[in-house]
Structure formats: structure tokens, C-alpha cells
Motif scaffolding. Structure first.
Motif, PDB file in Angstrom:
ATOM      1  N   TYR A   1       0.869  -1.182   0.000  1.00 60.26           N
ATOM      2  CA  TYR A   1       0.000   0.000   0.000  1.00 60.26           C
ATOM      3  C   TYR A   1       0.899   1.223   0.000  1.00 60.26           C
ATOM      4  N   GLN A   2       0.499   2.232  -0.767  1.00 58.96           N
ATOM      5  CA  GLN A   2       1.281   3.465  -0.785  1.00 58.96           C
ATOM      6  C   GLN A   2       0.334   4.641  -0.999  1.00 58.96           C
ATOM      7  N   LYS A   3       0.617   5.726  -0.291  1.00 59.00           N
ATOM      8  CA  LYS A   3      -0.216   6.924  -0.401  1.00 59.00           C
ATOM      9  C   LYS A   3       0.665   8.156  -0.204  1.00 59.00           C
ATOM     10  N   VAL A   4       0.424   9.160  -1.039  1.00 55.74           N
ATOM     11  CA  VAL A   4       1.083  10.455  -0.870  1.00 55.74           C
ATOM     12  C   VAL A   4       0.073  11.373  -0.190  1.00 55.74           C
ATOM     13  N   ILE A   5       0.491  11.995   0.899  1.00 58.51           N
ATOM     14  CA  ILE A   5      -0.376  12.882   1.679  1.00 58.51           C
ATOM     15  C   ILE A   5       0.187  14.290   1.593  1.00 58.51           C
ATOM     16  N   GLU A   6      -0.655  15.217   1.217  1.00 58.10           N
ATOM     17  CA  GLU A   6      -0.248  16.619   1.149  1.00 58.10           C
ATOM     18  C   GLU A   6      -0.245  17.212   2.558  1.00 58.10           C
ATOM     19  N   ALA A   7       0.781  17.959   2.863  1.00 58.17           N
ATOM     20  CA  ALA A   7       0.912  18.646   4.154  1.00 58.17           C
ATOM     21  C   ALA A   7       1.464  20.043   3.870  1.00 58.17           C
ATOM     22  N   PRO A   8       0.628  20.914   3.290  1.00 56.53           N
ATOM     23  CA  PRO A   8       1.100  22.218   2.820  1.00 56.53           C
ATOM     24  C   PRO A   8       1.820  23.025   3.893  1.00 56.53           C
ATOM     25  N   GLY A   9       2.966  23.575   3.505  1.00 56.49           N
ATOM     26  CA  GLY A   9       3.710  24.471   4.378  1.00 56.49           C
ATOM     27  C   GLY A   9       4.571  23.801   5.431  1.00 56.49           C
TER      28      GLY A   9
ATOM     29  N   ARG B   1     -12.453 -12.147   3.193  1.00 58.18           N
ATOM     30  CA  ARG B   1     -12.662 -11.516   4.506  1.00 58.18           C
ATOM     31  C   ARG B   1     -11.329 -11.091   5.114  1.00 58.18           C
ATOM     32  N   GLU B   2     -10.316 -11.947   4.979  1.00 59.05           N
ATOM     33  CA  GLU B   2      -8.991 -11.640   5.521  1.00 59.05           C
ATOM     34  C   GLU B   2      -8.403 -10.393   4.858  1.00 59.05           C
ATOM     35  N   TYR B   3      -8.460 -10.335   3.542  1.00 62.07           N
ATOM     36  CA  TYR B   3      -7.945  -9.168   2.820  1.00 62.07           C
ATOM     37  C   TYR B   3      -8.762  -7.913   3.129  1.00 62.07           C
ATOM     38  N   ASP B   4     -10.080  -8.068   3.299  1.00 57.67           N
ATOM     39  CA  ASP B   4     -10.913  -6.921   3.663  1.00 57.67           C
ATOM     40  C   ASP B   4     -10.482  -6.341   5.010  1.00 57.67           C
ATOM     41  N   GLN B   5     -10.155  -7.215   5.960  1.00 62.71           N
ATOM     42  CA  GLN B   5      -9.690  -6.752   7.273  1.00 62.71           C
ATOM     43  C   GLN B   5      -8.353  -6.019   7.162  1.00 62.71           C
ATOM     44  N   ILE B   6      -7.458  -6.539   6.343  1.00 60.81           N
ATOM     45  CA  ILE B   6      -6.160  -5.880   6.151  1.00 60.81           C
ATOM     46  C   ILE B   6      -6.369  -4.512   5.510  1.00 60.81           C
ATOM     47  N   ASP B   7      -7.211  -4.451   4.457  1.00 57.04           N
ATOM     48  CA  ASP B   7      -7.509  -3.172   3.793  1.00 57.04           C
ATOM     49  C   ASP B   7      -8.070  -2.154   4.781  1.00 57.04           C
TER      50      ASP B   7
ATOM     51  N   VAL C   1      -5.299  -0.939   7.188  1.00 58.65           N
ATOM     52  CA  VAL C   1      -4.363  -0.043   6.504  1.00 58.65           C
ATOM     53  C   VAL C   1      -5.009   1.327   6.296  1.00 58.65           C
ATOM     54  N   SER C   2      -6.275   1.357   5.919  1.00 55.67           N
ATOM     55  CA  SER C   2      -6.984   2.637   5.754  1.00 55.67           C
ATOM     56  C   SER C   2      -7.024   3.410   7.059  1.00 55.67           C
ATOM     57  N   ARG C   3      -7.271   2.706   8.163  1.00 56.58           N
ATOM     58  CA  ARG C   3      -7.299   3.346   9.480  1.00 56.58           C
ATOM     59  C   ARG C   3      -5.928   3.946   9.807  1.00 56.58           C
ATOM     60  N   ILE C   4      -4.871   3.209   9.546  1.00 58.20           N
ATOM     61  CA  ILE C   4      -3.516   3.696   9.810  1.00 58.20           C
ATOM     62  C   ILE C   4      -3.238   4.955   8.993  1.00 58.20           C
TER      63      ILE C   4
END
Length: 179
Positions: free
Chosen positions: A26-34, A150-156, A159-162
Motif C-alpha cells: 500500500y502506498q499513499k502520498v499525503i499533502e501537508a502544505p507548508g 474476509r482476511e484481505y478486507d480486514q487488512i484493507d 491499513v486505511s485506518r492507519i
């Protein structure tokens, strides 16, 4: 001899690239302006210290632009039906890397290892194909497919919560931080 060595190296490189692309990541870019990289990493580190109970055990590396951890997430595996129904707690270890640049951060969760901590976890499609291609009966294939989904849904979900918690922690200014 050189030709054989070259051919072997090419095949091995191709195989390892294909195998790597099938691993769960999983990878995500998060904007944190300034925000400067050092502030982003400091906030991410504070979040990690309060989010993981064994922070010292999962901490790997930190500098002004990178934070690296090896935490674990828990899922509850359910399988079978009727008399064969069972549940099991699964713990997946993974690498969490946070890289910061001016005004943004990239969060990567990769190198997931299965409940026995040695088996790499593949992407959902590969797992579903392995079940479909197996010699199990159609009934068991259906049960395995449902269990793994179900297992992959729990992991997803975890990860979204994190990702959401980390994003909120980085974007919220602390007391006296920018005085």
C-alpha cells in the motif's frame, strides 16, 4: 560460459521483478502544505509512539526525512461452515516507511509477512487464482475464497485506518510548535 551466466542473471532478475510486483503493498502520498520534512517526520514519530504499544520494538530508523517501523496488525481469520467452522487470530508483520519532502509525505506499507512471519503475502488476485487453480472441490474453493476475501478486507480496513490516523496526526499543529 558467459552467455549461460548472462541468461541465468536475466531470468533471475525477471523472476524477482515479477514476484515483487505480486506482493501486497500500500502506498499513499499525503499533502501537508507548508510543513518542512523535519516537522512532518517529528509528528509522524509522535503518532507512531502513541499508536504502537511496543514502539521501541518496532522502531527501525529515523532521520529528518524518513521514519521506518516494523509493526504488526491483527486480523481474525474465519473459515469453514457448520462443524468445520473455525476462527484464528492472525498477525501480519509489515514494514511502514514514511518519507517526507517539503509539504508532503509518502507512506508505504509493504513486505507483509503471513501469520508465521516468514511467508510473504501476495496481492488478492494472486491468492484468489491460487485457490481457483487448486485441486480442492468447488465447495471448498468457494469457502476458501470467502475466507481469504474476509482476511484481505480486514487488512484493507486496518491499513486505511492507519493512513487516516497518520494523516490527521501530521496535519494537526501541536502546542507551541510554530511560535
Amino acid at each position: 560460459m558467459r552467455l549461460i551466466y548472462l541468461l541465468f542473471t536475466l531470468i533471475l532478475t525477471t523472476f524477482s521483478e515479477n514476484a515483487h510486483s505480486q506482493l501486497l503493498e500500500y502506498q499513499k502520498v499525503i499533502e501537508a502544505p507548508g510543513l518542512r520534512p523535519a516537522i512532518i517526520i517529528e509528528r509522524a514519530n509522535k503518532w507512531a509512539a502513541t499508536s504502537f504499544t511496543a514502539y521501541q520494538a518496532v522502531f527501525q530508523f529515523k532521520d529528518t526525512t524518513t521514519l521506518s517501523l516494523t509493526p504488526a496488525l491483527e486480523t481474525v481469520y474465519t473459515g469453514g461452515k457448520g462443524m468445520n467452522f473455525h476462527t484464528a487470530n492472525h498477525q501480519y508483520k509489515y514494514n511502514l516507511t514514511i518519507e517526507a519532502k517539503q509539504g508532503r509525505l509518502r507512506v508505504t506499507l509493504d513486505n507483509f509477512r503471513g501469520p508465521n512471519s516468514t511467508t510473504a503475502v501476495v496481492v488478492r488476485d494472486v491468492m484468489m487464482k491460487s485457490v481457483t487453480d487448486s485441486q480442492l472441490s468447488q465447495k471448498w474453493k468457494k469457502l476458501q475464497t470467502e475466507s481469504w476475501n474476509r482476511e484481505y478486507d480486514q487488512i484493507d480496513k486496518e491499513v486505511s485506518r492507519i493512513m487516516l490516523q497518520l494523516e490527521a496526526a501530521v496535519k494537526v499543529a501541536g502546542k507551541n510548535e510554530d511560535w
